[in-house]
Design an enzyme around this catalytic site. Sequence first.
Site, PDB file in Angstrom:
ATOM      1  N   GLU A  29      -0.377 -10.152   5.659  1.00  0.00           N
ATOM      2  CA  GLU A  29       0.901  -9.693   5.324  1.00  0.00           C
ATOM      3  C   GLU A  29       1.214  -8.999   6.579  1.00  0.00           C
ATOM      4  O   GLU A  29       0.667  -8.281   7.200  1.00  0.00           O
ATOM      5  CB  GLU A  29       1.140  -8.982   4.206  1.00  0.00           C
ATOM      6  CG  GLU A  29       2.278  -8.323   3.951  1.00  0.00           C
ATOM      7  CD  GLU A  29       2.174  -7.343   2.611  1.00  0.00           C
ATOM      8  OE1 GLU A  29       2.934  -6.342   2.471  1.00  0.00           O
ATOM      9  OE2 GLU A  29       1.176  -7.647   1.841  1.00  0.00           O
ATOM     10  N   LYS A  39       9.613  -5.722  -3.398  1.00  0.00           N
ATOM     11  CA  LYS A  39       9.580  -4.355  -3.836  1.00  0.00           C
ATOM     12  C   LYS A  39      11.224  -4.027  -4.108  1.00  0.00           C
ATOM     13  O   LYS A  39      11.840  -3.731  -3.562  1.00  0.00           O
ATOM     14  CB  LYS A  39       8.967  -3.650  -2.584  1.00  0.00           C
ATOM     15  CG  LYS A  39       7.783  -3.854  -2.277  1.00  0.00           C
ATOM     16  CD  LYS A  39       7.382  -3.138  -1.012  1.00  0.00           C
ATOM     17  CE  LYS A  39       5.975  -3.241  -0.531  1.00  0.00           C
ATOM     18  NZ  LYS A  39       5.408  -2.521   0.808  1.00  0.00           N
ATOM     19  N   HIS A  49      -2.214   4.409   5.046  1.00  0.00           N
ATOM     20  CA  HIS A  49      -2.547   4.816   3.726  1.00  0.00           C
ATOM     21  C   HIS A  49      -3.620   5.624   3.694  1.00  0.00           C
ATOM     22  O   HIS A  49      -3.994   6.284   2.478  1.00  0.00           O
ATOM     23  CB  HIS A  49      -2.722   3.454   2.826  1.00  0.00           C
ATOM     24  CG  HIS A  49      -1.456   2.772   2.657  1.00  0.00           C
ATOM     25  ND1 HIS A  49      -1.451   1.547   1.920  1.00  0.00           N
ATOM     26  CD2 HIS A  49      -0.222   3.112   2.655  1.00  0.00           C
ATOM     27  CE1 HIS A  49      -0.306   1.007   1.731  1.00  0.00           C
ATOM     28  NE2 HIS A  49       0.543   2.042   1.974  1.00  0.00           N
ATOM     29  N   GLU A  95      -4.712  -2.816   4.376  1.00  0.00           N
ATOM     30  CA  GLU A  95      -5.281  -3.277   3.250  1.00  0.00           C
ATOM     31  C   GLU A  95      -6.094  -4.276   3.374  1.00  0.00           C
ATOM     32  O   GLU A  95      -5.766  -5.449   3.964  1.00  0.00           O
ATOM     33  CB  GLU A  95      -4.203  -3.322   2.066  1.00  0.00           C
ATOM     34  CG  GLU A  95      -3.107  -2.266   1.978  1.00  0.00           C
ATOM     35  CD  GLU A  95      -1.991  -2.855   0.797  1.00  0.00           C
ATOM     36  OE1 GLU A  95      -2.226  -3.596  -0.002  1.00  0.00           O
ATOM     37  OE2 GLU A  95      -0.995  -2.292   1.150  1.00  0.00           O
ATOM     38  N   GLU A 105      -3.720   4.607  -2.012  1.00  0.00           N
ATOM     39  CA  GLU A 105      -3.457   3.406  -3.375  1.00  0.00           C
ATOM     40  C   GLU A 105      -4.858   3.235  -3.786  1.00  0.00           C
ATOM     41  O   GLU A 105      -4.995   2.238  -4.744  1.00  0.00           O
ATOM     42  CB  GLU A 105      -3.155   1.776  -2.736  1.00  0.00           C
ATOM     43  CG  GLU A 105      -1.703   2.183  -2.097  1.00  0.00           C
ATOM     44  CD  GLU A 105      -1.152   0.804  -1.437  1.00  0.00           C
ATOM     45  OE1 GLU A 105      -2.082  -0.302  -1.574  1.00  0.00           O
ATOM     46  OE2 GLU A 105       0.013   0.586  -1.218  1.00  0.00           O
TER      47      GLU A 105
END
Length: 566
Positions: free
Chosen positions: A279, A333, A155, A163, A205
């Site tokens: 995650e 998702k 990202h 993240e 993001e």
Amino acid sequence: MGIKSIIPSQVLNSRGEPTVKVKMTAENGKAASFVVPGGASVGKNEAVKKFDGADSYGGKSVNENVKTIKNVIAPKFIGYPLDHQEDFDSLLIALDGTTNKEALGSNTILALSVAYFKLSAKLSNKPLWQYIAEKLKTSPEFPRIFANIVGGGKHAPGLDIQEFMIVPQSNKPNEAIEEIVRVYETVKTIMASLYGPTAKLSGDEGAIAPLGARTEVVLEALAGLSQKSEKKFDLALDVAANSFYDGKNYNFEGQTVHASDLMAVYLDWNSKFGLYSIEDPFAEDDLEGIELLKTTPRDKGSFMVIGDDFTVTNSAKITEFAENKIIEGVIIKPDQVGSMSEVINAIMTAKQSSLKIIVSHRSGENNDDFIVDLAYAIGADGIKIGAPNRGERIAKYNRLLGIQNDLGGLQGELGDEQQMNMPAPERTKTEGSPIPSQHSAPQAQPTTGPEINKEISQAKTTNSRDLHFGIGNTEPGKVQTNHNIEVATDHNENAGSLRNAQLTPKEFPDVNDVRINPPENPIPIVPQGPVQENSSFQKAATELNPVSRAANDNQQNNNPAINIST
């Protein structure tokens, strides 16, 4: 009430990449639309999106998807009744004829499926979340927000971890969002003081992307702010380990480390910073790393393992990883699986497996806020919507506030308990399927019973042209279901392809003569995804010092000390 028109188009997502949009209009003039999101970090078992592969937009255009919807799919569904989601989705899956949706493309199918779902909700004259809750017989509750504060991986450049998230303790949107914005702005100031003004740049993001930062520096900053704010939020990571796995080892922060070393790092971070969840801590193909998740003791109250690339919103995968006690939570998702019915199946499977459910956006997003209504309606434990930055992320934050406002939460018209937990319909369960029936009297109810369920459970795709997921006898060369659809499956390699769509015959069943009629006796879809066999590996005995080096980062990199008082 039936469908009056289906209008597809190519639009851009938040990364400036083409994606599919479908606007669907009912006979009474009401309309709904959906734009398909897309991810940068993609699990190998996700349903396959279809792109043109030509020169336009570097091969990522979706003009052929648009042509297929306009010239082939849309004409077949004009007049088709709304509020028959399972049947609508099963027809699209039948038209595709493959196990992973590679023929039509999951982006094509999902655009149609969610637009149809949203239009059906509009006809009910109820808020979308209420329509969902009543269909699924779930109890609406606001999810905790997993807010992306600092980003890396696929990202943003710099950090290997994808993240760094905070998860406010409060699930009241107004309180949680205020805390998220406060932390985001504070961390931006801290990172700029450490790494200069470029640290204020943001990734896909909206998260801060501080070039030169190391993982423990970021964790130290977030943990310090958490302690200063009296633990008003927890820390969570999306490692997305696929992105730095070479097939054998992990290339993490300049070092090559083994799965056992990486597990030691996670345990060390947890002891220092008290992680709430991690995650995708290992790559989906790293079976030894996955085995470590099963065998490595973790203290009570330690971090949860959340599956995303592991499970890809696939019911079979979710069941497999839950039964093997590898994960405690799962990411949902919609674009990973490609239809609303399969999304619902995944949600219900996760609930039945007592897993935490976290509904998630993708890195390539748009202003559609459908996932917020979905998360609230099912009483999800969490929702990932990125940083409080960039319009497509803010749209999700604002929808949470909008639902809270609609319920009167900010005006005090409802008490907290009424606001957070709206009454739900009496729970019922449709035999043989995790999806509650979506049809009410006087419409026909799903046919259930041992014989039907046996045939549904045995449903399979024998090849790209033979799809068997219905009931009754199937004649050679035909697919027959109780949806009144017949798809010719002539095995002649020169058989006709989808008319006017410039599609390869080998990839498609011949659907020129498909007949679609209103459903008479709908059955639930039970996706039959592949289930990997369990593999056992001897637990690695090597113990190395964690690769995290925040203790001497300041000396090695001449970084100033972190000032949490900012």
